[in-house]
Design a protein around this motif. Structure first.
Motif, PDB file in Angstrom:
ATOM      1  N   LEU A  94       0.820  -1.210   0.000  1.00  0.00           N
ATOM      2  CA  LEU A  94       0.000   0.000   0.000  1.00  0.00           C
ATOM      3  C   LEU A  94       0.854   1.259   0.000  1.00  0.00           C
ATOM      4  O   LEU A  94       0.489   2.271  -0.604  1.00  0.00           O
ATOM      5  N   VAL A  95       1.994   1.207   0.690  1.00  0.00           N
ATOM      6  CA  VAL A  95       2.888   2.367   0.697  1.00  0.00           C
ATOM      7  C   VAL A  95       3.364   2.665  -0.722  1.00  0.00           C
ATOM      8  O   VAL A  95       3.410   3.819  -1.157  1.00  0.00           O
ATOM      9  N   GLY A  96       3.700   1.606  -1.448  1.00  0.00           N
ATOM     10  CA  GLY A  96       4.134   1.798  -2.827  1.00  0.00           C
ATOM     11  C   GLY A  96       3.012   2.259  -3.736  1.00  0.00           C
ATOM     12  O   GLY A  96       3.224   3.071  -4.641  1.00  0.00           O
ATOM     13  N   VAL A  97       1.794   1.754  -3.492  1.00  0.00           N
ATOM     14  CA  VAL A  97       0.661   2.115  -4.346  1.00  0.00           C
ATOM     15  C   VAL A  97       0.222   3.553  -4.104  1.00  0.00           C
ATOM     16  O   VAL A  97      -0.019   4.319  -5.045  1.00  0.00           O
ATOM     17  N   THR A  98       0.106   3.936  -2.824  1.00  0.00           N
ATOM     18  CA  THR A  98      -0.428   5.261  -2.495  1.00  0.00           C
ATOM     19  C   THR A  98       0.636   6.349  -2.496  1.00  0.00           C
ATOM     20  O   THR A  98       0.325   7.523  -2.712  1.00  0.00           O
ATOM     21  N   GLY A  99       1.885   5.982  -2.219  1.00  0.00           N
ATOM     22  CA  GLY A  99       2.934   6.985  -2.112  1.00  0.00           C
ATOM     23  C   GLY A  99       2.941   7.702  -0.776  1.00  0.00           C
ATOM     24  O   GLY A  99       3.737   8.615  -0.558  1.00  0.00           O
ATOM     25  N   VAL A 100       2.065   7.303   0.146  1.00  0.00           N
ATOM     26  CA  VAL A 100       2.006   7.910   1.481  1.00  0.00           C
ATOM     27  C   VAL A 100       3.028   7.210   2.369  1.00  0.00           C
ATOM     28  O   VAL A 100       2.932   6.005   2.605  1.00  0.00           O
ATOM     29  N   LYS A 101       3.994   7.960   2.891  1.00  0.00           N
ATOM     30  CA  LYS A 101       5.119   7.360   3.609  1.00  0.00           C
ATOM     31  C   LYS A 101       5.219   7.821   5.064  1.00  0.00           C
ATOM     32  O   LYS A 101       6.197   7.521   5.734  1.00  0.00           O
ATOM     33  N   SER A 102       4.237   8.530   5.559  1.00  0.00           N
ATOM     34  CA  SER A 102       4.288   9.053   6.920  1.00  0.00           C
ATOM     35  C   SER A 102       3.962   7.966   7.937  1.00  0.00           C
ATOM     36  O   SER A 102       2.975   7.236   7.786  1.00  0.00           O
ATOM     37  N   ARG A 103       4.774   7.872   8.970  1.00  0.00           N
ATOM     38  CA  ARG A 103       4.515   6.891  10.027  1.00  0.00           C
ATOM     39  C   ARG A 103       3.268   7.252  10.827  1.00  0.00           C
ATOM     40  O   ARG A 103       2.639   6.387  11.430  1.00  0.00           O
ATOM     41  N   TRP A 104       2.903   8.545  10.838  1.00  0.00           N
ATOM     42  CA  TRP A 104       1.732   8.965  11.601  1.00  0.00           C
ATOM     43  C   TRP A 104       0.445   8.451  10.970  1.00  0.00           C
ATOM     44  O   TRP A 104      -0.580   8.333  11.645  1.00  0.00           O
ATOM     45  N   VAL A 105       0.489   8.160   9.693  1.00  0.00           N
ATOM     46  CA  VAL A 105      -0.665   7.524   9.056  1.00  0.00           C
ATOM     47  C   VAL A 105      -0.884   6.143   9.665  1.00  0.00           C
ATOM     48  O   VAL A 105      -2.020   5.733   9.930  1.00  0.00           O
ATOM     49  N   CYS A 106       0.214   5.431   9.909  1.00  0.00           N
ATOM     50  CA  CYS A 106       0.116   4.109  10.539  1.00  0.00           C
ATOM     51  C   CYS A 106      -0.410   4.221  11.964  1.00  0.00           C
ATOM     52  O   CYS A 106      -1.213   3.390  12.409  1.00  0.00           O
ATOM     53  N   VAL A 107       0.040   5.249  12.693  1.00  0.00           N
ATOM     54  CA  VAL A 107      -0.444   5.457  14.058  1.00  0.00           C
ATOM     55  C   VAL A 107      -1.945   5.731  14.055  1.00  0.00           C
ATOM     56  O   VAL A 107      -2.706   5.145  14.842  1.00  0.00           O
ATOM     57  N   ALA A 108      -2.375   6.621  13.158  1.00  0.00           N
ATOM     58  CA  ALA A 108      -3.803   6.940  13.069  1.00  0.00           C
ATOM     59  C   ALA A 108      -4.611   5.708  12.681  1.00  0.00           C
ATOM     60  O   ALA A 108      -5.697   5.458  13.229  1.00  0.00           O
ATOM     61  N   ALA A 109      -4.071   4.919  11.748  1.00  0.00           N
ATOM     62  CA  ALA A 109      -4.766   3.695  11.340  1.00  0.00           C
ATOM     63  C   ALA A 109      -4.872   2.720  12.506  1.00  0.00           C
ATOM     64  O   ALA A 109      -5.898   2.042  12.677  1.00  0.00           O
ATOM     65  N   GLY A 110      -3.817   2.650  13.330  1.00  0.00           N
ATOM     66  CA  GLY A 110      -3.855   1.775  14.497  1.00  0.00           C
ATOM     67  C   GLY A 110      -4.933   2.185  15.483  1.00  0.00           C
ATOM     68  O   GLY A 110      -5.661   1.333  16.024  1.00  0.00           O
ATOM     69  N   VAL A 111      -5.061   3.491  15.718  1.00  0.00           N
ATOM     70  CA  VAL A 111      -6.105   3.986  16.625  1.00  0.00           C
ATOM     71  C   VAL A 111      -7.489   3.660  16.067  1.00  0.00           C
ATOM     72  O   VAL A 111      -8.388   3.219  16.799  1.00  0.00           O
ATOM     73  N   ILE A 112      -7.654   3.868  14.765  1.00  0.00           N
ATOM     74  CA  ILE A 112      -8.943   3.554  14.131  1.00  0.00           C
ATOM     75  C   ILE A 112      -9.263   2.069  14.269  1.00  0.00           C
ATOM     76  O   ILE A 112     -10.405   1.682  14.566  1.00  0.00           O
ATOM     77  N   MET A 113      -8.253   1.216  14.088  1.00  0.00           N
ATOM     78  CA  MET A 113      -8.476  -0.224  14.194  1.00  0.00           C
ATOM     79  C   MET A 113      -8.854  -0.625  15.617  1.00  0.00           C
ATOM     80  O   MET A 113      -9.674  -1.529  15.826  1.00  0.00           O
TER      81      MET A 113
END
Length: 272
Positions: free
Chosen positions: A132-151
């Protein structure tokens, strides 16, 4: 699903292009529901809110055989995770050193412990996310943190879990082609940096390692006459590839040069 993802990636702009995989899955779900291939019976039965109870199946027990078995399993997981970390490093353009790899593996281990407390299987890094990082080009670790909170929040909503479970496998398969393929493409790009021209031994290393990793796929029953305790190791193509690559690299290229290269890579990572 795959066609929709390709259309969004090609003609979409900005945010729409970045979430092409998600939109493709949603589109596939609508089509599947319209064809009667997606059922919501479990969604209707599920509760709106529930809290996961730690150790719901009982307190942990310690058995030496199971401990050794899980240790072997985690070795396989760590090898797989290391490959993903390196692929992620290549995608993001950030060199990682031994400290970064160790930190990532510790995080995997901590996630496994937490997962065990909350009655789930061992956690590991997923190649889909790297893709997904390669597909979207979004490389911020904070996106992963936010996704973790959402999950975590969604984990408290059984209806959402039932909805995700109702997604047909053929819908997920269309998105999986993109995400898994992106990981494979990244691996090929990493191999492109290997010196094949002046050191033809590297050809043997790559060829034999890939061949060893393919054995469990082309001959699933090849371990039937071996000790059952060895099956978790010998049935893992990733582990066979890793062992073959490391052993052959030491045999052909030795360890001194690799150690120096690792030190230089670590220094470069710290410089960033």
């Amino acid at each position: 699903v795959l066609v929709m993802i390709l259309l969004l990636v090609r003609y979409g702009r900005g945010f729409v292009s970045n979430i092409a995989v998600l939109l493709g899955i949603v589109f596939g779900c609508f089509i599947a529901a319209g064809m009667g291939k997606m059922h919501f019976d479990q969604v209707a039965k599920a509760q709106w809110f529930d809290v996961v109870t730690p150790f719901a199946f009982g307190m942990p027990t310690f058995d030496i055989v199971m401990i050794l078995t899980m240790t072997l399993v985690m070795i396989v997981v760590m090898i797989e995770s290391t490959g993903m970390f390196l692929a992620l490093s290549e995608i993001t353009g950030r060199r990682i050193g031994q400290k970064d790899l160790a930190a990532g593996l510790r995080t995997d281990g901590l996630g496994t412990v937490i997962g065990g407390v909350f009655n789930t299987f061992p956690y590991t890094s997923f190649s889909q996310n790297v893709g997904l990082v390669g597909v979207t080009g979004v490389k911020s670790r904070w996106v992963c943190v936010a996704a973790g909170v959402i999950m975590i929040v969604l984990g408290l909503l059984p209806k959402m879990a039932a909805l995700v479970e109702s997604v047909p496998t053929f819908v997920l398969g269309g998105a999986g082609l993109v995400m898994f393929g992106m990981v494979a493409a990244t691996g090929i790009r990493i191999l492109a940096n290997v010196d094949f021209k002046t050191n033809r031994n590297n050809l043997y290393i790559v060829a034999i390692s890939i061949g060893a990793g393919m054995i469990p796929l082309v001959a699933p029953r090849w371990t039937q006459h071996m000790a059952h305790s060895l099956h978790p190791l010998l049935e893992s193509g990733i582990l066979l590839t890793a062992i073959s690559a490391v052993a052959l690299n030491i045999y052909f290229n030795g360890g001194k040069e690799d150690s120096a290269a690792a030190i230089e890579a670590a220094k470069a990572a710290e410089a960033h």
